[in-house]
Scaffold this motif. Structure first.
Motif, PDB file in Angstrom:
ATOM      1  N   ILE A   1       0.860  -1.188   0.000  1.00 14.41           N
ATOM      2  CA  ILE A   1       0.000   0.000   0.000  1.00 14.41           C
ATOM      3  C   ILE A   1       0.894   1.235   0.000  1.00 14.41           C
ATOM      4  O   ILE A   1       1.912   1.273   0.704  1.00 14.41           O
ATOM      5  N   GLU A   2       0.525   2.208  -0.821  1.00 12.18           N
ATOM      6  CA  GLU A   2       1.280   3.459  -1.009  1.00 12.18           C
ATOM      7  C   GLU A   2       2.593   3.266  -1.773  1.00 12.18           C
ATOM      8  O   GLU A   2       3.387   4.195  -1.886  1.00 12.18           O
ATOM      9  N   VAL A   3       2.824   2.064  -2.311  1.00 13.85           N
ATOM     10  CA  VAL A   3       3.964   1.832  -3.211  1.00 13.85           C
ATOM     11  C   VAL A   3       3.363   1.417  -4.556  1.00 13.85           C
ATOM     12  O   VAL A   3       3.041   0.249  -4.763  1.00 13.85           O
ATOM     13  N   PRO A   4       3.150   2.392  -5.460  1.00 20.89           N
ATOM     14  CA  PRO A   4       2.349   2.162  -6.665  1.00 20.89           C
ATOM     15  C   PRO A   4       3.100   1.404  -7.768  1.00 20.89           C
ATOM     16  O   PRO A   4       3.735   1.991  -8.635  1.00 20.89           O
ATOM     17  N   GLU A   5       3.005   0.084  -7.723  1.00 22.49           N
ATOM     18  CA  GLU A   5       3.637  -0.757  -8.728  1.00 22.49           C
ATOM     19  C   GLU A   5       2.574  -1.618  -9.404  1.00 22.49           C
ATOM     20  O   GLU A   5       1.464  -1.775  -8.882  1.00 22.49           O
ATOM     21  N   SER A   6       2.925  -2.160 -10.573  1.00 21.77           N
ATOM     22  CA  SER A   6       1.952  -3.001 -11.277  1.00 21.77           C
ATOM     23  C   SER A   6       2.653  -3.923 -12.264  1.00 21.77           C
ATOM     24  O   SER A   6       3.824  -3.749 -12.585  1.00 21.77           O
ATOM     25  N   VAL A   7       1.883  -4.915 -12.739  1.00 19.63           N
ATOM     26  CA  VAL A   7       2.356  -5.845 -13.754  1.00 19.63           C
ATOM     27  C   VAL A   7       1.380  -5.785 -14.925  1.00 19.63           C
ATOM     28  O   VAL A   7       0.187  -6.062 -14.762  1.00 19.63           O
ATOM     29  N   LEU A   8       1.902  -5.419 -16.094  1.00 16.95           N
ATOM     30  CA  LEU A   8       1.090  -5.396 -17.312  1.00 16.95           C
ATOM     31  C   LEU A   8       0.979  -6.813 -17.859  1.00 16.95           C
ATOM     32  O   LEU A   8       1.982  -7.519 -17.961  1.00 16.95           O
ATOM     33  N   ILE A   9      -0.228  -7.216 -18.203  1.00 16.47           N
ATOM     34  CA  ILE A   9      -0.420  -8.492 -18.895  1.00 16.47           C
ATOM     35  C   ILE A   9      -0.321  -8.193 -20.394  1.00 16.47           C
ATOM     36  O   ILE A   9      -1.155  -7.472 -20.940  1.00 16.47           O
ATOM     37  N   ARG A  10       0.713  -8.718 -21.036  1.00 14.81           N
ATOM     38  CA  ARG A  10       0.989  -8.388 -22.442  1.00 14.81           C
ATOM     39  C   ARG A  10       0.379  -9.372 -23.435  1.00 14.81           C
ATOM     40  O   ARG A  10       0.105  -9.002 -24.580  1.00 14.81           O
ATOM     41  N   ALA A  11       0.225 -10.640 -23.059  1.00 13.57           N
ATOM     42  CA  ALA A  11      -0.310 -11.626 -23.997  1.00 13.57           C
ATOM     43  C   ALA A  11      -0.853 -12.829 -23.236  1.00 13.57           C
ATOM     44  O   ALA A  11      -0.354 -13.170 -22.162  1.00 13.57           O
ATOM     45  N   VAL A  12      -1.878 -13.441 -23.819  1.00 16.25           N
ATOM     46  CA  VAL A  12      -2.430 -14.680 -23.265  1.00 16.25           C
ATOM     47  C   VAL A  12      -2.627 -15.693 -24.383  1.00 16.25           C
ATOM     48  O   VAL A  12      -2.752 -15.329 -25.557  1.00 16.25           O
ATOM     49  N   GLU A  13      -2.646 -16.956 -24.008  1.00 14.70           N
ATOM     50  CA  GLU A  13      -2.956 -18.041 -24.945  1.00 14.70           C
ATOM     51  C   GLU A  13      -4.422 -18.400 -24.770  1.00 14.70           C
ATOM     52  O   GLU A  13      -4.835 -18.786 -23.673  1.00 14.70           O
ATOM     53  N   PRO A  14      -5.266 -18.242 -25.816  1.00 10.07           N
ATOM     54  CA  PRO A  14      -6.704 -18.454 -25.667  1.00 10.07           C
ATOM     55  C   PRO A  14      -7.045 -19.825 -25.094  1.00 10.07           C
ATOM     56  O   PRO A  14      -6.401 -20.820 -25.430  1.00 10.07           O
ATOM     57  N   ASP A  15      -8.061 -19.839 -24.224  1.00  7.65           N
ATOM     58  CA  ASP A  15      -8.520 -21.099 -23.639  1.00  7.65           C
ATOM     59  C   ASP A  15     -10.024 -21.240 -23.856  1.00  7.65           C
ATOM     60  O   ASP A  15     -10.456 -21.835 -24.822  1.00  7.65           O
ATOM     61  N   GLU A  16     -10.830 -20.622 -22.991  1.00  7.74           N
ATOM     62  CA  GLU A  16     -12.290 -20.737 -23.109  1.00  7.74           C
ATOM     63  C   GLU A  16     -12.869 -19.577 -23.918  1.00  7.74           C
ATOM     64  O   GLU A  16     -12.322 -18.476 -23.913  1.00  7.74           O
ATOM     65  N   GLY A  17     -13.996 -19.833 -24.563  1.00  5.45           N
ATOM     66  CA  GLY A  17     -14.731 -18.767 -25.237  1.00  5.45           C
ATOM     67  C   GLY A  17     -14.072 -18.231 -26.495  1.00  5.45           C
ATOM     68  O   GLY A  17     -14.201 -17.042 -26.816  1.00  5.45           O
ATOM     69  N   ILE A  18     -13.384 -19.084 -27.235  1.00  5.16           N
ATOM     70  CA  ILE A  18     -12.666 -18.619 -28.427  1.00  5.16           C
ATOM     71  C   ILE A  18     -13.630 -18.064 -29.470  1.00  5.16           C
ATOM     72  O   ILE A  18     -13.306 -17.099 -30.175  1.00  5.16           O
ATOM     73  N   ASP A  19     -14.842 -18.616 -29.565  1.00  4.17           N
ATOM     74  CA  ASP A  19     -15.843 -18.062 -30.496  1.00  4.17           C
ATOM     75  C   ASP A  19     -16.160 -16.611 -30.153  1.00  4.17           C
ATOM     76  O   ASP A  19     -16.302 -15.764 -31.051  1.00  4.17           O
TER      77      ASP A  19
END
Length: 195
Positions: free
Chosen positions: A92-110
């Motif tokens: 808390i009060e240390v503003p860091e983050s992780v960007l999600i850049r790519a995923v491999e499709p699993d459910e709901g591809i349609d």
């Protein structure tokens, strides 16, 4: 049965979390149904001292406010016309983050094809703006916890090999552009690019 990762999972150092997220499943529930994908690429942003971070020098704005809170929440933001999703990390009060850049499709591809159009499957989610559109993630998800529906991260698999290199698209960030804080599952075809 999908096992949602607990809030405690997100309480680890940002660089460690960026690697731990690889192989986990990002899931979004909408009225159309469930879409999900295995996280194959991330980038860590270490806040106050990281010139590439939105919260560099503790910049606190309406946009970055969620990063000053507890880890495990969604930080969505716009980049050009795209919505991108980050996992809030750090204390808390240390503003860091992780960007999600790519995923491999699993459910709901349609559903993903309906949202993104016809293309080779490897192009559906191989970039941070592509994956949010495919999964139906939007600015409305800003500030939501990532450990319960409608948007959450679930247990997946442990990657055999993880590669590391500089982050992408942050040319004007001084020495920060060389930090090896991008992580990806080695040889996964859904990674955005090798650089």
């Amino acid at each position: 049965m999908t096992e949602i990762l607990p809030e405690s999972f997100f309480h680890q150092p940002t660089l460690e979390l960026a690697k731990a997220l690889l192989g986990c499943k990002l899931v979004k529930q909408t009225d159309e149904g469930i879409t999900s994908g295995y996280i194959v690429e991330t980038e860590a942003y270490r806040g106050p001292k990281d010139q590439a971070a939105h919260s560099y020098q503790n910049r606190r704005t309406k946009r970055t406010e969620v990063m000053f809170g507890k880890p495990g929440y969604a930080y969505t933001h716009r980049m050009h016309t795209h919505c991108l999703i980050n996992v809030v990390s750090g204390e808390i009060e240390v503003p860091e983050s992780v960007l999600i850049r790519a995923v491999e499709p699993d459910e709901g591809i349609d559903h993903m094809y309906h949202r993104r159009g016809e293309m080779p499957q490897k192009n559906l989610t191989n970039g941070p703006g592509k994956l949010t559109k495919a999964l139906g993630i939007s600015m409305e998800d800003y500030g939501l916890p990532l450990f319960k529906p409608p948007i959450y991260i679930a247990k997946g698999y442990t990657p055999e090999n993880i590669s590391t290199g500089p982050r992408i698209g942050i040319e004007n960030s001084g020495e920060a552009k060389e930090y090896p804080w991008r992580f990806w599952i080695t040889d996964n075809p859904f990674v955005s690019r090798k650089r």
